[in-house]
Design a protein around this motif. Structure first.
Motif, PDB file in Angstrom:
ATOM      1  N   LYS A   1       0.969  -0.984  -0.115  1.00 30.35           N
ATOM      2  CA  LYS A   1      -0.346  -0.078  -0.031  1.00 30.35           C
ATOM      3  C   LYS A   1       0.699   1.505   0.039  1.00 30.35           C
ATOM      4  O   LYS A   1       1.462   1.665   1.354  1.00 30.35           O
ATOM      5  CB  LYS A   1      -0.454  -0.125   1.464  1.00 30.35           C
ATOM      6  CG  LYS A   1      -1.613  -1.192   0.944  1.00 30.35           C
ATOM      7  CD  LYS A   1      -2.615  -1.287   2.114  1.00 30.35           C
ATOM      8  CE  LYS A   1      -3.755  -2.095   2.356  1.00 30.35           C
ATOM      9  NZ  LYS A   1      -4.429  -2.023   3.522  1.00 30.35           N
TER      10      LYS A   1
ATOM     11  N   PHE B   1       2.399  -2.072   7.895  1.00 31.73           N
ATOM     12  CA  PHE B   1       2.653  -2.606   7.712  1.00 31.73           C
ATOM     13  C   PHE B   1       4.138  -3.372   6.255  1.00 31.73           C
ATOM     14  O   PHE B   1       4.079  -3.626   6.152  1.00 31.73           O
ATOM     15  CB  PHE B   1       1.499  -4.050   7.487  1.00 31.73           C
ATOM     16  CG  PHE B   1       1.081  -4.503   8.371  1.00 31.73           C
ATOM     17  CD1 PHE B   1       0.010  -4.133   8.764  1.00 31.73           C
ATOM     18  CD2 PHE B   1       2.014  -5.454   9.979  1.00 31.73           C
ATOM     19  CE1 PHE B   1      -0.282  -3.999  10.750  1.00 31.73           C
ATOM     20  CE2 PHE B   1       1.454  -6.054  10.594  1.00 31.73           C
ATOM     21  CZ  PHE B   1       0.297  -5.153  11.125  1.00 31.73           C
TER      22      PHE B   1
ATOM     23  N   SER C   1      -2.000 -15.269  -4.159  1.00 30.01           N
ATOM     24  CA  SER C   1      -1.335 -16.194  -3.458  1.00 30.01           C
ATOM     25  C   SER C   1      -2.080 -16.715  -2.496  1.00 30.01           C
ATOM     26  O   SER C   1      -1.311 -17.903  -1.699  1.00 30.01           O
ATOM     27  CB  SER C   1      -1.049 -14.616  -2.624  1.00 30.01           C
ATOM     28  OG  SER C   1      -0.466 -13.719  -3.616  1.00 30.01           O
ATOM     29  N   ASP C   2      -3.540 -17.003  -2.779  1.00 31.85           N
ATOM     30  CA  ASP C   2      -4.309 -17.057  -1.445  1.00 31.85           C
ATOM     31  C   ASP C   2      -3.714 -16.670   0.174  1.00 31.85           C
ATOM     32  O   ASP C   2      -3.458 -18.053   0.572  1.00 31.85           O
ATOM     33  CB  ASP C   2      -3.873 -19.106  -1.321  1.00 31.85           C
ATOM     34  CG  ASP C   2      -4.986 -19.218  -0.476  1.00 31.85           C
ATOM     35  OD1 ASP C   2      -6.573 -18.984   0.035  1.00 31.85           O
ATOM     36  OD2 ASP C   2      -4.521 -21.067   0.516  1.00 31.85           O
ATOM     37  N   TRP C   3      -3.475 -15.577  -0.462  1.00 29.59           N
ATOM     38  CA  TRP C   3      -3.160 -14.334   0.989  1.00 29.59           C
ATOM     39  C   TRP C   3      -3.666 -13.380   1.087  1.00 29.59           C
ATOM     40  O   TRP C   3      -4.073 -12.212   0.811  1.00 29.59           O
ATOM     41  CB  TRP C   3      -1.632 -14.428   1.084  1.00 29.59           C
ATOM     42  CG  TRP C   3      -1.020 -13.927   2.360  1.00 29.59           C
ATOM     43  CD1 TRP C   3      -0.445 -12.663   2.086  1.00 29.59           C
ATOM     44  CD2 TRP C   3      -0.466 -14.567   3.067  1.00 29.59           C
ATOM     45  NE1 TRP C   3      -0.004 -12.237   3.698  1.00 29.59           N
ATOM     46  CE2 TRP C   3      -0.056 -14.193   4.149  1.00 29.59           C
ATOM     47  CE3 TRP C   3      -0.160 -16.357   3.277  1.00 29.59           C
ATOM     48  CZ2 TRP C   3       0.561 -14.260   5.670  1.00 29.59           C
ATOM     49  CZ3 TRP C   3       0.167 -16.685   4.710  1.00 29.59           C
ATOM     50  CH2 TRP C   3       0.671 -15.298   5.395  1.00 29.59           C
ATOM     51  N   PRO C   4      -4.518 -13.194   2.262  1.00 26.33           N
ATOM     52  CA  PRO C   4      -5.372 -12.520   2.575  1.00 26.33           C
ATOM     53  C   PRO C   4      -5.191 -10.824   2.610  1.00 26.33           C
ATOM     54  O   PRO C   4      -6.341  -9.988   2.289  1.00 26.33           O
ATOM     55  CB  PRO C   4      -6.584 -12.857   3.526  1.00 26.33           C
ATOM     56  CG  PRO C   4      -5.686 -13.009   4.434  1.00 26.33           C
ATOM     57  CD  PRO C   4      -4.137 -13.924   3.765  1.00 26.33           C
ATOM     58  N   THR C   5      -3.903 -10.352   2.979  1.00 27.88           N
ATOM     59  CA  THR C   5      -3.743  -9.303   3.153  1.00 27.88           C
ATOM     60  C   THR C   5      -2.205  -8.392   2.910  1.00 27.88           C
ATOM     61  O   THR C   5      -1.856  -9.287   2.020  1.00 27.88           O
ATOM     62  CB  THR C   5      -3.188  -9.409   4.835  1.00 27.88           C
ATOM     63  OG1 THR C   5      -2.307 -10.391   5.177  1.00 27.88           O
ATOM     64  CG2 THR C   5      -4.399  -9.936   5.498  1.00 27.88           C
TER      65      THR C   5
ATOM     66  N   PHE D   1       6.172 -17.163  -3.086  1.00 25.83           N
ATOM     67  CA  PHE D   1       5.456 -16.368  -2.131  1.00 25.83           C
ATOM     68  C   PHE D   1       6.251 -16.502  -1.038  1.00 25.83           C
ATOM     69  O   PHE D   1       6.416 -18.224  -1.166  1.00 25.83           O
ATOM     70  CB  PHE D   1       4.266 -16.770  -2.488  1.00 25.83           C
ATOM     71  CG  PHE D   1       3.606 -16.206  -1.776  1.00 25.83           C
ATOM     72  CD1 PHE D   1       2.688 -16.643  -0.396  1.00 25.83           C
ATOM     73  CD2 PHE D   1       3.257 -14.929  -1.361  1.00 25.83           C
ATOM     74  CE1 PHE D   1       2.314 -16.071   0.055  1.00 25.83           C
ATOM     75  CE2 PHE D   1       2.368 -13.895  -0.807  1.00 25.83           C
ATOM     76  CZ  PHE D   1       1.648 -14.919   0.579  1.00 25.83           C
ATOM     77  N   ILE D   2       7.100 -15.821   0.105  1.00 26.88           N
ATOM     78  CA  ILE D   2       7.739 -14.901   0.881  1.00 26.88           C
ATOM     79  C   ILE D   2       6.336 -14.912   2.048  1.00 26.88           C
ATOM     80  O   ILE D   2       6.312 -15.824   3.454  1.00 26.88           O
ATOM     81  CB  ILE D   2       8.364 -13.902   1.237  1.00 26.88           C
ATOM     82  CG1 ILE D   2       8.952 -14.345   0.140  1.00 26.88           C
ATOM     83  CG2 ILE D   2       8.955 -14.540   2.153  1.00 26.88           C
ATOM     84  CD1 ILE D   2      10.320 -15.789  -0.280  1.00 26.88           C
ATOM     85  N   GLY D   3       5.640 -15.112   1.609  1.00 29.99           N
ATOM     86  CA  GLY D   3       4.568 -14.118   2.979  1.00 29.99           C
ATOM     87  C   GLY D   3       4.171 -12.769   2.534  1.00 29.99           C
ATOM     88  O   GLY D   3       4.942 -11.853   2.346  1.00 29.99           O
TER      89      GLY D   3
ATOM     90  N   ASP E   1       5.106 -10.124   8.621  1.00 29.19           N
ATOM     91  CA  ASP E   1       5.233 -10.836  10.066  1.00 29.19           C
ATOM     92  C   ASP E   1       6.481 -11.950   9.415  1.00 29.19           C
ATOM     93  O   ASP E   1       7.465 -11.954   9.768  1.00 29.19           O
ATOM     94  CB  ASP E   1       4.539 -11.658   9.973  1.00 29.19           C
ATOM     95  CG  ASP E   1       3.478 -11.135  11.336  1.00 29.19           C
ATOM     96  OD1 ASP E   1       4.141 -10.297  11.680  1.00 29.19           O
ATOM     97  OD2 ASP E   1       2.332 -11.167  10.793  1.00 29.19           O
ATOM     98  N   ILE E   2       6.608 -12.671   8.258  1.00 26.32           N
ATOM     99  CA  ILE E   2       7.082 -14.160   7.527  1.00 26.32           C
ATOM    100  C   ILE E   2       8.320 -13.411   7.164  1.00 26.32           C
ATOM    101  O   ILE E   2      10.466 -13.362   7.765  1.00 26.32           O
ATOM    102  CB  ILE E   2       7.206 -15.236   7.079  1.00 26.32           C
ATOM    103  CG1 ILE E   2       5.329 -15.048   7.447  1.00 26.32           C
ATOM    104  CG2 ILE E   2       7.797 -15.430   5.891  1.00 26.32           C
ATOM    105  CD1 ILE E   2       4.534 -16.391   6.445  1.00 26.32           C
TER     106      ILE E   2
ATOM    107  N   ARG F   1       9.799 -10.957   8.909  1.00 26.57           N
ATOM    108  CA  ARG F   1      10.314 -10.051   9.486  1.00 26.57           C
ATOM    109  C   ARG F   1      11.398 -11.377  10.283  1.00 26.57           C
ATOM    110  O   ARG F   1      12.853 -11.352  10.168  1.00 26.57           O
ATOM    111  CB  ARG F   1      10.277  -9.100  10.190  1.00 26.57           C
ATOM    112  CG  ARG F   1      10.485  -9.275  11.400  1.00 26.57           C
ATOM    113  CD  ARG F   1       9.733  -7.985  12.218  1.00 26.57           C
ATOM    114  NE  ARG F   1       9.187  -7.091  12.002  1.00 26.57           N
ATOM    115  CZ  ARG F   1       7.949  -6.529  12.062  1.00 26.57           C
ATOM    116  NH1 ARG F   1       7.068  -7.143  13.211  1.00 26.57           N
ATOM    117  NH2 ARG F   1       7.438  -5.537  11.633  1.00 26.57           N
ATOM    118  N   GLU F   2      10.376 -12.459  10.097  1.00 21.02           N
ATOM    119  CA  GLU F   2      10.892 -13.664  10.554  1.00 21.02           C
ATOM    120  C   GLU F   2      12.365 -14.302   9.782  1.00 21.02           C
ATOM    121  O   GLU F   2      13.617 -14.446  10.504  1.00 21.02           O
ATOM    122  CB  GLU F   2       9.923 -14.448  10.739  1.00 21.02           C
ATOM    123  CG  GLU F   2       9.051 -14.599  12.185  1.00 21.02           C
ATOM    124  CD  GLU F   2       7.893 -15.213  12.301  1.00 21.02           C
ATOM    125  OE1 GLU F   2       8.419 -16.834  12.873  1.00 21.02           O
ATOM    126  OE2 GLU F   2       7.307 -15.152  12.595  1.00 21.02           O
TER     127      GLU F   2
END
Lengths: 116, 86
Positions: free
Chosen positions: A23, A33, A69-73, A83-85, A88-89, A91-92
């Motif tokens: 965004k 984020f 991506s079947d990822w809602p955000t 696809f990494i995420g 949060d992912i 950062r981890e």
């Protein structure tokens, strides 16, 4: 999802070693984020090599990428076509050093390909 | 009315029955939340798979923006022990 949008996403992922659906823009993120993910990528050595796409400027793409991506955000990060995420992912993986490794490998492959 | 934070906790608990679930309100607005989930169900699962399990349990609230942001920590019991020993 319209086939045309899916082909566009396929191409974006294929052509960009470090691809971030976010965004806002890399210089002007418009969500905490997204901003944190950009910062994490800079720290991990991707400065100047991120292809950032502002989903706020393309609502059709925003809906499509969530389904793709079947990822809602948002944000959503792709490195070397994988696809990494989200934030949060990312950062981890940065904390474990895995993010830096993935970025280096993807940039090397892309630069090698470009050199042919 | 029960806070969204508590309802999200219940939904994740229902989706992952053996999990230890803690949901924190990050900004006091009851829609920027962080879910900390520890469960044996995460063993052998990638971070993406774990996060997808949790997102799936509250998907409609993410889609309709009831939950504007959901940060996730998803650990196995062993990782949970290592990350925040009691």
């Amino acid at each position: 999802m319209q086939p045309e949008v899916k082909q566009r996403i396929d191409a974006q992922i294929r052509e960009n070693p470090v691809l971030l659906y976010m965004k806002g823009t890399e210089m002007l993120p418009r969500c905490g984020f997204s901003a944190a993910t950009v910062e994490t990528l800079h720290t991990a050595g991707a400065t100047g090599r991120i292809h950032a796409i502002d989903v706020l400027a393309d609502p059709e793409l925003w809906q499509a990428i969530r389904e793709y991506s079947d990822w809602p955000t948002i944000p959503q990060l792709y490195i070397g076509g994988e696809f990494i995420g989200g934030c949060d992912i990312t950062r981890e993986l940065s904390e474990s050093g895995e993010l830096q490794t993935k970025i280096e490998a993807a940039l090397e492959t892309a630069d090698a390909g470009a050199g042919e | 009315m029960t806070q969204i934070r508590e309802q999200v906790t219940a939904k994740i608990q229902a989706a992952i029955p053996d999990a230890e679930v803690e949901v924190v309100d990050l900004t006091g607005t009851d829609n920027h939340l962080e879910a900390r989930v520890i469960s044996p169900a995460f063993v052998g699962k990638s971070l993406i798979e774990r996060h997808k399990m949790i997102y799936a349990s509250v998907r409609e609230w993410i889609d309709d923006d009831t939950v504007h942001a959901l940060s996730i920590k998803a650990w196995t019991p062993e990782e949970g022990e290592r990350c925040n020993p009691k």
